[in-house]
Design a protein around this motif. Structure first.
Motif, PDB file in Angstrom:
ATOM      1  N   TYR A 151     -15.085  -3.425  30.907  1.00  0.00           N
ATOM      2  CA  TYR A 151     -15.515  -3.010  32.238  1.00  0.00           C
ATOM      3  C   TYR A 151     -17.036  -3.080  32.410  1.00  0.00           C
TER       4      TYR A 151
ATOM      5  N   THR B 255     -11.680 -11.747  35.754  1.00  0.00           N
ATOM      6  CA  THR B 255     -10.413 -11.634  36.476  1.00  0.00           C
ATOM      7  C   THR B 255      -9.250 -12.050  35.584  1.00  0.00           C
TER       8      THR B 255
ATOM      9  N   LEU C 172      -8.418  -9.287  33.040  1.00  0.00           N
ATOM     10  CA  LEU C 172      -7.662  -8.176  33.627  1.00  0.00           C
ATOM     11  C   LEU C 172      -6.224  -8.572  33.921  1.00  0.00           C
TER      12      LEU C 172
ATOM     13  N   GLY D  12      -8.414 -10.566  27.036  1.00  0.00           N
ATOM     14  CA  GLY D  12      -7.352  -9.894  27.781  1.00  0.00           C
ATOM     15  C   GLY D  12      -6.167  -9.530  26.914  1.00  0.00           C
TER      16      GLY D  12
ATOM     17  N   ALA E  77      -4.978  -5.661  41.258  1.00  0.00           N
ATOM     18  CA  ALA E  77      -6.302  -6.215  40.926  1.00  0.00           C
ATOM     19  C   ALA E  77      -6.632  -7.428  41.776  1.00  0.00           C
TER      20      ALA E  77
END
Length: 425
Positions: A26, A51, A54, A109, A359
Motif C-alpha cells: 500500500y 492494480t 491488488l 500479488g 477495486a
C-alpha cells in the motif's frame, strides 16, 4: 479439546508482523513517480502494476486457501514469503514496464494473497471467542503497512534510489515473513479455548455449526447476499482511498504536501476501523455492526459532498475509511460463522473476490463522475451513498435470517431434547 502448548496470542502477534510486511504494497505511491522517471513510461502504465497486484490477491487467496486447508498455514506462509520477497527483489532489477508487471504485479500479488489470506483464516480459527477483534487486528497489520513503511520507503528512495530500495525491502521481508512462518500453526480440529462454549445462533449473528465446502457454500443464497454486501462495503472506501489526494487538492484546495498528510490520516482511520468495528461486532453482533458501518459511510459521503474545509474533509473521509476497514476486519468472522472454519481459507478467498471487483468499480465510479462533470466528485458521492442504502437492506435481511435460524434452533432443541426428557419424567 485443548491445545495448551501453543500460545494463541503469539500466533496473533506473528500474524500481525507478517501482515505489516506485506502491507508495504500500500506504500506504492512512494515508488510510482521514481519508477515513471526511471522507465520513461506514463503514470497509467506504471500504476497498472499496482492494480494488477491488488487484482491477483483474491485469486491467490483461493488457490493457497485450498492448499492451506489441506496442508496447514506454515507451508503456505513460507511459500508466500518467498514469492513476495523474490518479487520485490526482482523488481529491483526491472528495466521495463512488462518486467514490472511480472515482478511487482504478478509475484507480489500472489505472495500477498498467500500470506494475507492464510493468516486471516488461521487467526480466526484460534479465536472463536474473539473472532471480530482477532481478525480486525490482523487486517489492521496489513492496513498499517503503508503508514509505517511509506515514510521509510521514501527515505530509502532518496538515499539509495528506487531499485535498491526494492532489493533491500525484498530481502528483509523474505527473511522476516519466512522466519515468522515457522512459528505460525493451526489449532487442532475441534479445538476451543479453555472454558469457552460455542454460542447457539442468536438474534444478532449466526453460528451455524455447519462445515461447508466451497461448492456447498456457493449454492447458498447467503453467500451471494454476503458477496454483494462485501462489494458495497469496499466500493466507497476504495473510491475515497484511491482519490483522496486529488479530492483534497481539487475540492478543498489544499496544497499537495498538506493533502499527503491528509492521506496518512485517512490511512490511520482505515487501520483503526479494522480493530474498532471488529471489537464492537463481538459485542453487538456482526450484522448489527455492518448496518451501523453502512449508515456511517452513507452519511459521511453526503457530508463529504458539501465539505469545503479541511476539518469536514478529514471527518468525512476518515469516517468512510473507518467503515471500509471494518468490513476487512469483520467479514472473515462472518464467513466462519456462516460456513464453518474447516474450509475457511478457500471460502474466504472466494468471498474476497468482492474486493477485487470493488477495486475496479470504486475508482471507476469516481473517475467517470469527474470526467462527466468537469472535475467534480459530487455524482460519485451520491451514487456510493445510495449503494450503502442497498447494503443496509441486505444486512437487515441477514439479521432477519439470523432471528429465524435462532427460532428454528430453539424449536429443534425443544423437540429433540426437552420434550423427550419431559415424557420420560
Amino acid at each position: 479439546m485443548s491445545q495448551k502448548k501453543t500460545n494463541r496470542w503469539v500466533i496473533l502477534a506473528v500474524s500481525i508482523i507478517m501482515n505489516v510486511c506485506i502491507g508495504a504494497a500500500y506504500a506504492w505511491s512512494v515508488f510510482q513517480t521514481p519508477l515513471v522517471e526511471l522507465l520513461g513510461a506514463t503514470t497509467s502504465e506504471v500504476s497498472l502494476a499496482f492494480t494488477l497486484s491488488l487484482a491477483l490477491i483474491p485469486i491467490s487467496m483461493i488457490i493457497f486457501g485450498k492448499f492451506q486447508d489441506k496442508k496447514g498455514p506454515q507451508i503456505v506462509t513460507l511459500i508466500g514469503s518467498i514469492v513476495f520477497g523474490i518479487g520485490l527483489i526482482l523488481t529491483g532489477y526491472t528495466n521495463s514496464v512488462l518486467m514490472l508487471y511480472i515482478t511487482y504485479g504478478v509475484l507480489g500479488g500472489f505472495g500477498i494473497g498467500a500470506v494475507y489470506g492464510c493468516t486471516i483464516a488461521n487467526t480466526v480459527k484460534w479465536f472463536p471467542d474473539k473472532r471480530g477483534l482477532a481478525g480486525g487486528l490482523v487486517a489492521a497489520g496489513f492496513g498499517s503497512g503503508a503508514v509505517i513503511l511509506a515514510p521509510l520507503g521514501a527515505r530509502l528512495v532518496d538515499m539509495y534510489g528506487v531499485l535498491a530500495t526494492f532489493k533491500l525491502m525484498g530481502i528483509v521481508f523474505l527473511i522476516v515473513v519466512g522466519l515468522c512462518s515457522f512459528i505460525i500453526k493451526a489449532p487442532a480440529q475441534g479445538w476451543t479455548p479453555e472454558g469457552w462454549t460455542p454460542p447457539a445462533p442468536s438474534k444478532t449473528s449466526i453460528n451455524s455449526g455447519v462445515e461447508m465446502a466451497p461448492g456447498e457454500m456457493m449454492k447458498t443464497g447467503t453467500f451471494y447476499i454476503l458477496w454483494v454486501m462485501y462489494t458495497i462495503g469496499m466500493v466507497s472506501g476504495l473510491m475515497i482511498i484511491g482519490h483522496a489526494s486529488p479530492i483534497a487538492q481539487g475540492q478543498i484546495g489544499l496544497a499537495p504536501h498538506v493533502a499527503a498528510i491528509c492521506v496518512s490520516v485517512i490511512a490511520l482511520a482505515n487501520t483503526f476501523g479494522r480493530i474498532l468495528w471488529g471489537n464492537i461486532s463481538d459485542k453487538i453482533g456482526r450484522y448489527n455492526t455492518i448496518v451501523v458501518m453502512y449508515i456511517v459511510s452513507a452519511v459521511m459521503l453526503l457530508v463529504l459532498n458539501v465539505s469545503q474545509n479541511i476539518v469536514l474533509f478529514l471527518i468525512s473521509a476518515s469516517g468512510i475509511a473507518l467503515s471500509f476497514g471494518g468490513f476487512l476486519g469483520i467479514m472473515p468472522s462472518v464467513t466462519a460463522e456462516n460456513f464453518g472454519s474447516k474450509s475457511l481459507g478457500i471460502n474466504y478467498g472466494i468471498l474476497f473476490t468482492a474486493y477485487g471487483v470493488a477495486a475496479v468499480v470504486g475508482p471507476q465510479i469516481a473517475s467517470a463522475a469527474v470526467e462527466a462533470s468537469g472535475g467534480v466528485y459530487s455524482r460519485a458521492y451520491i451514487i456510493s451513498s445510495a449503494m450503502n442504502i442497498v447494503g443496509i437492506i441486505c444486512a437487515v435481511m441477514m439479521v432477519l435470517k439470523a432471528k429465524n435460524d435462532a427460532k428454528k434452533s430453539e424449536a429443534s432443541i425443544k423437540e429433540e431434547i426437552i420434550e423427550p426428557l419431559a415424557n420420560e419424567a
